[in-house]
Design a protein around this motif. Structure first.
Motif, PDB file in Angstrom:
ATOM      1  N   GLU A  46      87.838  46.293  14.212  1.00 13.58           N
ATOM      2  CA  GLU A  46      88.790  47.406  14.188  1.00 13.58           C
ATOM      3  C   GLU A  46      90.013  47.053  15.025  1.00 13.58           C
ATOM      4  O   GLU A  46      89.927  46.270  15.969  1.00 13.58           O
ATOM      5  CB  GLU A  46      88.153  48.664  14.794  1.00 13.58           C
ATOM      6  N   GLN A  58      84.449  48.470  23.433  1.00 12.90           N
ATOM      7  CA  GLN A  58      83.442  48.192  22.421  1.00 12.90           C
ATOM      8  C   GLN A  58      83.902  48.860  21.139  1.00 12.90           C
ATOM      9  O   GLN A  58      84.282  50.030  21.152  1.00 12.90           O
ATOM     10  CB  GLN A  58      82.080  48.759  22.826  1.00 12.90           C
ATOM     11  N   SER A 101      83.131  49.017  16.680  1.00 14.79           N
ATOM     12  CA  SER A 101      82.186  48.704  15.614  1.00 14.79           C
ATOM     13  C   SER A 101      82.685  47.516  14.806  1.00 14.79           C
ATOM     14  O   SER A 101      83.881  47.358  14.569  1.00 14.79           O
ATOM     15  CB  SER A 101      82.028  49.898  14.679  1.00 14.79           C
ATOM     16  N   LYS A 102      81.733  46.715  14.363  1.00 14.84           N
ATOM     17  CA  LYS A 102      82.037  45.652  13.419  1.00 14.84           C
ATOM     18  C   LYS A 102      82.022  46.297  12.039  1.00 14.84           C
ATOM     19  O   LYS A 102      81.060  46.978  11.681  1.00 14.84           O
ATOM     20  CB  LYS A 102      81.000  44.538  13.513  1.00 14.84           C
ATOM     21  N   LYS A 103      83.088  46.113  11.277  1.00 15.91           N
ATOM     22  CA  LYS A 103      83.193  46.748   9.963  1.00 15.91           C
ATOM     23  C   LYS A 103      82.038  46.314   9.063  1.00 15.91           C
ATOM     24  O   LYS A 103      81.652  45.136   9.050  1.00 15.91           O
ATOM     25  CB  LYS A 103      84.525  46.392   9.303  1.00 15.91           C
ATOM     26  N   SER A 145      78.858  46.786   9.232  1.00 21.89           N
ATOM     27  CA  SER A 145      77.736  46.201   9.962  1.00 21.89           C
ATOM     28  C   SER A 145      77.182  47.218  10.941  1.00 21.89           C
ATOM     29  O   SER A 145      77.863  48.173  11.311  1.00 21.89           O
ATOM     30  CB  SER A 145      78.218  44.956  10.715  1.00 21.89           C
ATOM     31  N   ASP A 146      75.956  46.988  11.386  1.00 27.19           N
ATOM     32  CA  ASP A 146      75.399  47.835  12.440  1.00 27.19           C
ATOM     33  C   ASP A 146      75.597  47.195  13.809  1.00 27.19           C
ATOM     34  O   ASP A 146      75.091  47.671  14.803  1.00 27.19           O
ATOM     35  CB  ASP A 146      73.919  48.124  12.181  1.00 27.19           C
ATOM     36  N   ARG A 147      76.360  46.117  13.864  1.00 25.55           N
ATOM     37  CA  ARG A 147      76.632  45.420  15.120  1.00 25.55           C
ATOM     38  C   ARG A 147      77.982  45.858  15.685  1.00 25.55           C
ATOM     39  O   ARG A 147      78.773  46.497  15.000  1.00 25.55           O
ATOM     40  CB  ARG A 147      76.577  43.909  14.914  1.00 25.55           C
ATOM     41  N   CYS A 148      78.224  45.499  16.935  1.00 27.11           N
ATOM     42  CA  CYS A 148      79.464  45.858  17.619  1.00 27.11           C
ATOM     43  C   CYS A 148      80.157  44.610  18.136  1.00 27.11           C
ATOM     44  O   CYS A 148      79.540  43.562  18.324  1.00 27.11           O
ATOM     45  CB  CYS A 148      79.164  46.761  18.819  1.00 27.11           C
ATOM     46  N   GLU A 186      79.784  39.527  19.853  1.00 24.20           N
ATOM     47  CA  GLU A 186      79.171  40.405  18.869  1.00 24.20           C
ATOM     48  C   GLU A 186      77.734  40.619  19.319  1.00 24.20           C
ATOM     49  O   GLU A 186      77.086  39.692  19.800  1.00 24.20           O
ATOM     50  CB  GLU A 186      79.202  39.721  17.505  1.00 24.20           C
ATOM     51  N   GLU A 209      72.202  46.559  19.060  1.00 27.59           N
ATOM     52  CA  GLU A 209      71.955  47.729  19.896  1.00 27.59           C
ATOM     53  C   GLU A 209      71.598  47.327  21.326  1.00 27.59           C
ATOM     54  O   GLU A 209      70.785  46.441  21.556  1.00 27.59           O
ATOM     55  CB  GLU A 209      70.810  48.546  19.297  1.00 27.59           C
TER      56      GLU A 209
END
Length: 159
Positions: A76, A114, A116-118, A120-123, A137, A140
């Motif tokens: 983002e 922090q 969000s990775k677009k 994805s459930d990762r950050c 990256e 949780e």
């Protein structure tokens, strides 16, 4: 309420208040080590940010531009950075040879965020000091942390 050099509200700090010795009381070393925001404000007198880190801060704006300039496609757009204690962002990374490394000092205050990775459930975790940018990256709770970019800043902060 403890007074800060940069104008941040210590009451917003949550769980860190107990270990904090105060910013003005320690001349910008609230946990015993440096705070890059306080160092910048002390050097420049905070005229560059209107005496409030929440306002238009040159240091924060420069770092936001540097992070956005990295060109990470699925990250983002960065619009804000926060003061972060090193112990919160000092993740351990496994190197290809099996060794491990940490990049930050637990008691320093850095700037980061922090996001969000677009798709994805990762950050992505972003952290900066005067000399380096780190984008990692993770899953949780900081699990399976992987280095995306760790590089020397092209334009060292003027503070």
């Amino acid at each position: 309420m403890k007074k800060t050099i940069c104008g941040l509200d210590c009451d917003e700090c949550g769980g860190l208040k107990e270990g904090c010795a105060g910013c003005t009381e320690t001349k910008g070393r609230p946990f015993g080590d440096t705070c890059m925001i306080a160092e910048c404000c002390l050097k420049k007198g905070c005229e560059h940010c209107g005496n409030s880190f929440g306002a238009s801060c040159d240091l924060k704006e420069q770092l936001i531009a540097e992070f956005n300039g990295l060109g990470i496609e699925d990250m983002e757009t960065i619009t804000d950075l926060n003061a972060l204690k090193g112990s919160f962002v000092n993740l351990q990374y496994t190197l290809p040879g099996g060794g491990t490394v940490r990049f930050w000092e637990d008691d320093k205050i850095y700037l980061g965020n922090q996001v969000s990775k677009k798709n994805s459930d990762r950050c992505y975790g972003l952290t900066a000091d005067d000399n380096y940018l780190l984008v990692c990256e993770y899953g949780e709770g900081g699990s399976d942390a992987q280095i995306v970019i760790y590089k020397r800043r092209k334009i060292a902060a003027d503070h």
